[in-house]
Design a protein around this motif. Sequence first.
Motif: not given
Length: 150
Positions: A73-75, A108-109, A111-115, A144-145
Amino acid sequence: MRCGSVSPNSLTYLSALMACSGLQALLGGHKIHGLLWKLGMQSDLCIESALMDLYSKCGSLEAAWQIFESAEELDKVSLTVILVAFTQNGLEEEAIQIFMRMVKLGIEVDPNMVSAILGVFGVGTSLTLDEGYVPDKRCILYYLDQDKKD
């Protein structure tokens, strides 16, 4: 602690892994990993993220990636950890590819992933942006879209 009357639990091991990570104590972290394996606790989501963080901070990106790939599982935390791992180890292009794969898979992306992915454009990386240029959030979301439509 293991020899005393108090039994360590997953939080105890998580704290020890985080300490090893902060100190870049690969040998100590590797010993804890082995113990977790024996105890059958290596598949705990938080433990896996802490192990990925430990190995990546100690320069053992292959071990971090192996844990990531074998995770049941990944979060969002584990996904962010692996993005930061690649970025901090000078593999910016690979970090972007992983990020784009996540987006294409519909993850689902946050804010931490974007950072984390914006970190690949920081000073001292192979993808450093021109001085004074800061990517706008709207540009990133537009990109991304567009990529999702392809």
